[in-house]
Write a protein that holds these residues in place. Structure first.
Motif, short mmCIF file in Angstrom:
data_model
loop_
_atom_site.label_atom_id
_atom_site.label_comp_id
_atom_site.label_asym_id
_atom_site.label_seq_id
_atom_site.Cartn_x
_atom_site.Cartn_y
_atom_site.Cartn_z
N MET A 266 -10.19 3.82 5.03
CA MET A 266 -9.97 2.26 4.51
C MET A 266 -11.33 1.56 4.83
N SER B 293 -14.25 3.42 2.80
CA SER B 293 -14.22 2.95 1.22
C SER B 293 -15.29 2.12 0.84
N SER C 130 -6.59 -0.02 -1.11
CA SER C 130 -6.33 -0.36 0.51
C SER C 130 -5.14 0.03 0.31
N SER D 215 -2.91 3.17 -0.41
CA SER D 215 -3.19 3.71 0.67
C SER D 215 -2.10 3.25 1.77
N ASN E 81 -6.52 9.75 2.36
CA ASN E 81 -6.99 8.61 2.61
C ASN E 81 -7.32 8.19 4.28
N ILE F 148 -4.16 7.86 -5.92
CA ILE F 148 -5.51 8.34 -4.80
C ILE F 148 -6.12 9.67 -4.67
N TRP G 297 -9.01 7.78 -6.06
CA TRP G 297 -9.50 6.62 -4.70
C TRP G 297 -10.30 7.86 -4.48
#
Length: 501
Positions: free
Chosen positions: A99, A102, A115, A118, A234, A377, A380
């Motif tokens: 994280m 990203s 984040s 996650s 993640n 997610i 992401w």
């Protein structure tokens, strides 16, 4: 500063165990060691849980046949863990937690939104795993006549939570040592379990389970994806960041995918055969996914089963609490990593108390949780995978911490793509068993998919839609942005002791 003193395969470097003080900082080249195949151990240890057996009943619960459930399981498990393997490549390119990496796609502070999602997902998973370990222990004690009531559940919850929080607080060093032993013990005892219950499998009954529709098959496939790889994606780079920078990308992808998929695939087959052989067992698993598996065991194996169940679930929970602590730091909270893990441990324990003592329908709430958080997610992951595909070199580790660096502060495009993909995704999923999710599925009617009660209502297309839309929405317009970033000269990473931006 204390660095991890255990290799990825769990073997000690000879230094004493101590609390890891690494947080969101990068791992120096001198501390990076091992080869991609050492990734097998943490990923296998985190997924060799008897919970995998229960997924056989979950899959058949979609109203599909054994062959359809097997196909959905194989595609969902391997496909979703392949996504983990691909994102794990970012770890060896950038030496930082998932994280943090990203931020290259979302910007330094724009990354706080994914984040936070996650963090919620990993805290949710560790809560579920601890609750399952507690219920399984109480069931075993009840069958043995040692008491399986509230007192047993309270004691079991305290012990299991303490083990998990201890691993999360001490960090990488203890986790890698634990995972090696958990892998060995649970692997052997799980094989013993499968052998002992083999006489409860009746192929003629399994083969007679009728086939379901395409929509039901897709629903089972998506459930498998969210229950396995999308629950880990993640955190995929949190362990590969300790590998040398020159490690082969294919090896990172392959060993991550293989290590994570192997145990769930074997367990799924056994679980499908057991659940397909007994409708009564399949229904019991929905209420107590682990404890129900003891009903087909001889009494003398109940204690070993409790050991394998608890260790397997704790193995997954420990990795979750480690990564959830890192995700919490990535939201902008400025505390030491071990304190973030402790905060998550308190929340995890409170959530487990609710599931064990107050929730009436475990499976319905569990599916609702997986699907609801699985959508953002997946979005992401789509953004992250597209960003990785566009990059040709390593990350500028310094700019991952500088809001005015090449990756920017709060770029709008990735955030808008993620929000739009999530909005579409939530509009294409439903879960009637969880009353707090009845607002979902709002696009099923307008898109001609039969509304919230139609054939497509439980296919949960929203997870796949969010993944695809976010990937394409980043890949097409993001090429120029990435090329401009990579054209700039690298600057040194900030001092590890400097607070995060």
């Amino acid at each position: 500063m204390a660095y991890p003193q255990v290799r990825l395969d769990g073997t000690s470097t000879g230094h004493p165990l101590r609390v890891e003080t690494h947080g969101l900082d990068v791992i120096g080249d001198a501390e990076r060691r091992g080869t991609p195949r050492t990734l097998f151990w943490p990923w296998f240890g985190a997924n060799v849980s008897v919970l995998g057996l229960s997924y056989g009943a979950f899959a058949l619960g979609f109203g599909i046949s054994f062959r359809q459930a097997l196909a959905a399981g194989v595609l969902g498990i391997v496909g979703s863990f392949l996504l983990c393997g691909l994102i794990a490549v970012a770890g060896k390119r950038g030496s930082a937690p998932t994280m943090v990496l990203s931020r290259a796609a979302y910007g330094v502070r724009g990354n706080r939104l994914p984040s936070a999602v996650s963090w919620m997902l990993t805290v949710g998973w560790e809560t579920v795993l601890i609750a399952l370990a507690t219920m399984a222990t109480a069931t075993v004690f009840g069958r043995l006549g040692w008491g399986g009531g509230t007192g047993t559940e309270v004691a079991a919850l305290l012990v299991v939570a303490a083990l998990t929080v201890t691993g999360g607080v001490i960090g990488f060093d203890l986790i890698m040592r634990l995972q090696t032993w958990i892998t060995l013990v649970t692997g052997v005892l799980t094989i013993a379990y499968v052998a002992l219950v083999a006489d409860h499998i009746h192929w003629s009954t399994v083969d007679a389970v009728p086939a379901g529709s395409t929509q039901q098959f897709i629903g089972a496939l998506v459930f498998m994806m969210t229950g396995f790889g999308l629950g880990w994606v993640n955190a995929a780079a949190d362990y590969s960041r300790y590998l040398p920078r020159g490690s082969a990308g294919r090896g990172v992808v392959g060993w991550t995918t293989f290590g994570a998929s192997l145990a769930p695939l074997v367990l799924l087959v056994s679980g499908l055969l057991l659940a397909g052989s007994s409708a009564e067992l399949s229904a019991a698993i929905a209420a107590d996914p682990i404890g129900a598996l003891t009903t087909v065991l001889p009494t003398w194996f109940l204690v070993p089963f409790a050991v394998v169940a608890v260790l397997g679930l704790v193995g997954g929970a420990v990795l979750d609490i480690y990564s959830s602590g890192l995700a919490l730091l990535a939201t902008g909270l400025r505390v030491p990593r071990y304190l973030a893990a402790l905060i998550d441990g308190v929340l995890m324990t409170a959530g487990a108390v609710y599931i064990v003592f107050f929730a009436d329908d475990f499976l319905g709430q569990f599916m609702g949780f997986l699907t609801t958080l699985g959508v953002p997610i997946a979005a992401w992951a789509g953004v992250m995978l597209a960003d990785l595909a566009l990059r040709r070199g390593d990350y500028d580790e310094g700019d991952l911490y500088r809001p005015r660096g090449r990756y920017g502060d709060v770029p709008l495009l990735p955030l808008l793509v993620t929000l739009a993909a999530t909005a579409v995704g939530w509009g294409l999923v439903t879960n009637t068993a969880a009353h707090w999710l009845t607002w979902q599925g709002y696009l099923l009617g307008p898109l001609g998919l039969g509304g919230r009660t139609g054939a497509w209502a439980y296919a949960n297309l929203g997870v796949l839609a969010a993944l695809a839309l976010a990937f394409l929405g980043t890949l097409v317009p993001g090429r120029g942005r990435v090329r401009e970033q990579e054209a700039r000269a690298f600057r040194p990473a900030p001092d590890r002791k400097v607070p995060d931006a």
